[in-house]
Design a protein around this motif. Structure first.
Motif, short mmCIF file in Angstrom:
data_model
loop_
_atom_site.label_atom_id
_atom_site.label_comp_id
_atom_site.label_asym_id
_atom_site.label_seq_id
_atom_site.Cartn_x
_atom_site.Cartn_y
_atom_site.Cartn_z
N GLY A 122 -27.91 -11.89 -15.75
CA GLY A 122 -27.08 -12.90 -15.10
C GLY A 122 -26.29 -13.77 -16.04
N TYR A 123 -26.14 -13.36 -17.30
CA TYR A 123 -25.48 -14.22 -18.28
C TYR A 123 -24.06 -13.76 -18.64
CZ TYR A 123 -30.17 -16.03 -18.62
OH TYR A 123 -31.38 -16.57 -18.29
N MET A 124 -23.63 -12.62 -18.08
CA MET A 124 -22.27 -12.15 -18.30
C MET A 124 -21.75 -11.51 -17.02
SD MET A 124 -22.36 -10.58 -22.18
CE MET A 124 -20.57 -10.57 -22.30
N PRO A 125 -20.42 -11.49 -16.81
CA PRO A 125 -19.86 -10.92 -15.58
C PRO A 125 -20.26 -9.47 -15.37
CG PRO A 125 -18.21 -12.21 -16.74
CD PRO A 125 -19.39 -12.11 -17.67
N ARG A 126 -20.14 -9.01 -14.12
CA ARG A 126 -20.56 -7.67 -13.75
C ARG A 126 -19.84 -6.57 -14.53
NH1 ARG A 126 -23.44 -6.69 -9.02
NH2 ARG A 126 -24.86 -8.43 -8.68
N PHE A 127 -18.61 -6.84 -14.98
CA PHE A 127 -17.87 -5.84 -15.75
C PHE A 127 -18.69 -5.36 -16.94
CE2 PHE A 127 -15.28 -4.91 -19.50
CZ PHE A 127 -14.49 -3.87 -19.03
N TRP A 128 -19.39 -6.27 -17.59
CA TRP A 128 -20.14 -5.95 -18.80
C TRP A 128 -21.45 -5.25 -18.50
CZ3 TRP A 128 -17.68 -6.90 -23.36
CH2 TRP A 128 -16.58 -7.77 -23.31
N GLN A 129 -21.79 -5.10 -17.23
CA GLN A 129 -23.09 -4.55 -16.86
C GLN A 129 -23.03 -3.08 -16.47
OE1 GLN A 129 -24.91 -7.09 -13.88
NE2 GLN A 129 -23.98 -8.91 -14.76
N HIS A 130 -21.85 -2.48 -16.51
CA HIS A 130 -21.70 -1.08 -16.08
C HIS A 130 -22.47 -0.14 -17.00
CE1 HIS A 130 -19.73 2.86 -15.63
NE2 HIS A 130 -19.57 2.50 -14.36
N THR A 131 -23.20 0.77 -16.42
CA THR A 131 -23.96 1.76 -17.20
C THR A 131 -23.68 3.16 -16.67
OG1 THR A 131 -25.89 1.55 -15.75
CG2 THR A 131 -25.84 0.16 -17.71
N ASN A 132 -23.93 4.15 -17.50
CA ASN A 132 -23.80 5.54 -17.06
C ASN A 132 -25.16 6.06 -16.60
OD1 ASN A 132 -25.24 6.00 -19.41
ND2 ASN A 132 -23.55 6.97 -20.50
N LYS A 133 -25.25 7.35 -16.32
CA LYS A 133 -26.49 7.91 -15.79
C LYS A 133 -27.63 7.87 -16.80
CE LYS A 133 -25.30 12.70 -17.00
NZ LYS A 133 -25.09 14.07 -16.46
N HIS A 134 -27.30 7.65 -18.08
CA HIS A 134 -28.32 7.56 -19.12
C HIS A 134 -28.76 6.12 -19.37
CE1 HIS A 134 -27.68 11.79 -20.02
NE2 HIS A 134 -26.39 11.55 -20.14
N GLY A 135 -28.20 5.19 -18.59
CA GLY A 135 -28.57 3.79 -18.73
C GLY A 135 -27.91 3.07 -19.89
N MET A 136 -26.85 3.65 -20.46
CA MET A 136 -26.18 3.04 -21.59
C MET A 136 -25.01 2.16 -21.13
SD MET A 136 -28.12 4.02 -23.93
CE MET A 136 -27.22 3.33 -25.33
N ALA A 137 -24.76 1.10 -21.88
CA ALA A 137 -23.75 0.09 -21.52
C ALA A 137 -22.35 0.59 -21.86
CB ALA A 137 -24.05 -1.22 -22.24
N THR A 138 -21.76 1.39 -21.00
CA THR A 138 -20.49 2.04 -21.32
C THR A 138 -19.35 1.05 -21.50
OG1 THR A 138 -20.27 2.44 -18.94
CG2 THR A 138 -21.03 4.26 -20.29
N HIS A 139 -19.25 0.03 -20.65
CA HIS A 139 -18.16 -0.93 -20.79
C HIS A 139 -18.30 -1.75 -22.07
CE1 HIS A 139 -16.67 -1.04 -16.32
NE2 HIS A 139 -16.56 0.15 -16.90
#
Length: 530
Positions: free
Chosen positions: A340-357
């Motif tokens: 909850g400390y950064m906007p949702r844009f920064w929270q996007h992950t791929n199917k491997h759980g990695m922070a793609t954005h």
């Protein structure tokens, strides 16, 4: 105050959420793999020629920095990571002591400094690949070609980014085997051949007199160097973000830390001396001398054909190091963002759980900095300022980490710590205090203009550093101030801080066993979070 969130009971740490794929199984990283990952994260052979200029006095600098920085970082990180193994790394540690605002500052410092650091490390990889030819004079010319260097820099970085996309298991294997091939083996070859050269009775390019072991500290530049070498050992705490993926972390994490610490000091000391044995001080070039040292050693040993092979191995080592550093801070920032400390844009992950954005934004910034660093010679002084800025930002994080470790010994004295710095509170004050004071000294001296690099007006240099430091430290405070309740991701598995579970504020008494395992305590409501 963290963003409000409904009261809920989080699943046990490591449990897969309903309807989601578990991205990494517990115990995916062995003690050997973690030790190699730590060595790769810390050791960079590209820095050895700079210290070889100082001859045997480099031993003093390395040992001094190990005592007042590496040892405290390693011991403190081992206690914090095993005492608070929940997700978050340095964010959790600082947050347990001083709350989420300062925790966010610590994590943001780590991510920012490593982003600016990438181009200099990648340049070494490009130079290594340039030395894969059979003609050394041609290799030197190619290594100075800006377009060649830029192409290699961007290729290695984007390759590392795509490897990181594949998840913990993939980048851990790349880090382990790339580290063995590109860091451990080259270091061993350098040390063995360097000391074989010494024992053969060949002419040495360095004086080995005992009187030269201790530097002349009446020279202020030597004091600056003693503090600056601290950051050679930076990064030992970084892989704590993966502590939940380590097999038997309470036992294996501290062991991996100690093994990698001893190996790191040995590689730095012996590798630097090996270069000093064979390369004249006046001929040392900061980007090419390591490759030249290998070339000269192989030629002396009548195995000159190995020089191109070693150059390729060093480039692989750079890739392994970049993969480790791309993945670590980005994974930590993702955990923080989803809490909850950064906007949702920064929270996007791929199917491997990695922070793609996060990884892609970081790659874009690295690409721009690389173009400026490699192509435009007029920004060299500016980039020197940015490089020094990375040191300052990293040291801010270390100051917070050491302070947190000391404070938590009293504020959460009942917290089980599978590894605990010996000597009770006095031991923690001694180890953590030495690390804090050493980091503070290095931070202050980081504002001193380097004597060997032209930076224009010293006053302007210092002024720009101060302004940039203040601005970048202020950024996480600003983001924290404008955070929104909807930023918190309902899929976040970030466990509440221990003090939240105890009473919702930092001063709440913490009972033994709270937040230490078993059923993760419920997250308190936003109204209770102060």
């Amino acid at each position: 105050m963290p963003p409000p969130t409904p009261t809920r009971t989080a699943p046990p740490v490591g449990a897969a959420k309903p309807g989601t794929k578990k991205v990494a199984s517990a115990g995916a990283i062995s003690i050997f793999t973690l030790a190699i990952m730590n060595i790769v994260a810390v050791v960079s052979l590209r820095g050895l020629p700079a210290e070889a200029e100082y001859g045997v006095s480099a031993i003093f600098y390395y040992l001094f920095a190990a005592i007042v920085f590496l040892v405290p970082v390693s011991l403190v990180a081992a206690e914090l990571a095993t005492g608070w193994p929940e997700k978050g790394g340095v964010f959790r540690w600082v947050g347990e002591a001083f709350g989420p605002r300062w925790a966010f500052v610590a994590m943001f410092m780590l991510w920012t400094e490593v982003t600016v650091w990438f181009p200099t490390a990648l340049t070494f990889g490009a130079v290594s690949l340039a030395f894969t030819g059979s003609d050394q004079s041609w290799d030197k010319t190619l290594s100075a070609d800006k377009l060649f260097v830029l192409a290699i820099v961007l290729s290695i970085y984007w390759l590392a980014t795509f490897i990181a996309f594949r998840g913990v298991g993939v980048f851990a294997r790349v880090s382990k085997w790339g580290g063995i091939i590109g860091t451990i083996i080259p270091a061993l070859v350098l040390i063995v051949l360097g000391f074989a050269y010494l024992l053969s009775g060949a002419h040495l390019q360095v004086n080995l007199a005992w009187k030269d072991l201790v530097p002349d500290f009446s020279n202020f530049k030597n004091i600056v160097l003693a503090a600056g070498i601290f950051l050679f050992y930076a990064g030992m705490e970084m892989n704590a973000i993966h502590v939940k993926e380590v097999r038997n972390p309470t036992r294996n994490y501290p062991i991996a830390i100690f093994v990698s610490s001893i190996a790191t000091v040995a590689i730095f000391v012996l590798g630097t001396l090996a270069i000093a044995f064979i390369i004249p001080k006046a001929s040392i070039n900061l980007t090419q001398s390591l490759l030249v040292a290998y070339f000269d050693m192989f030629k002396w040993a009548h195995i000159a054909w190995l020089a191109p092979v070693m150059a390729v191995a060093l480039a692989i080592g750079v890739l392994a190091g970049i993969v480790t550093w791309v993945s670590g801070p980005s994974s930590g920032l993702l955990v923080v963002a989803k809490a909850g400390y950064m906007p949702r844009f920064w929270q996007h992950t791929n199917k491997h759980g990695m922070a793609t954005h996060i990884l892609l934004v970081q790659a874009m910034v690295v690409t721009v900095l690389s173009v400026l660093f490699v192509v435009l010679p007029t920004v060299q002084a500016a980039y020197q300022i940015l490089s020094q800025l990375t040191v300052i930002l990293y040291l801010v994080m270390y100051l917070l980490m050491f302070a947190a470790a000391i404070y938590l010994r009293s504020s959460q004295s009942n917290r089980p710590r599978p590894y605990k710095i010996p000597g009770g509170n006095i031991g923690m004050w001694l180890v953590g205090g030495v690390g804090f004071l050493g980091s503070l000294l290095a931070l202050i001296l980081s504002f001193v203009p380097p004597g060997q690099i032209k930076v224009g007006s010293p006053a302007l240099y210092v002024g720009i550093l101060i302004v940039l430091s203040v601005v970048l430290v202020a950024v996480p405070f600003a983001i924290y101030a404008v955070r929104k309740p909807h930023w918190r991701n309902p899929d976040s598995d970030f466990a509440p801080f221990t003090w939240e579970a105890a009473g919702g504020h930092l001063d709440a008494p913490v009972e033994p066993g709270i937040g230490t395992g078993g059923v993760t305590p419920a997250v308190t409501t936003g109204a209770a979070r102060q």
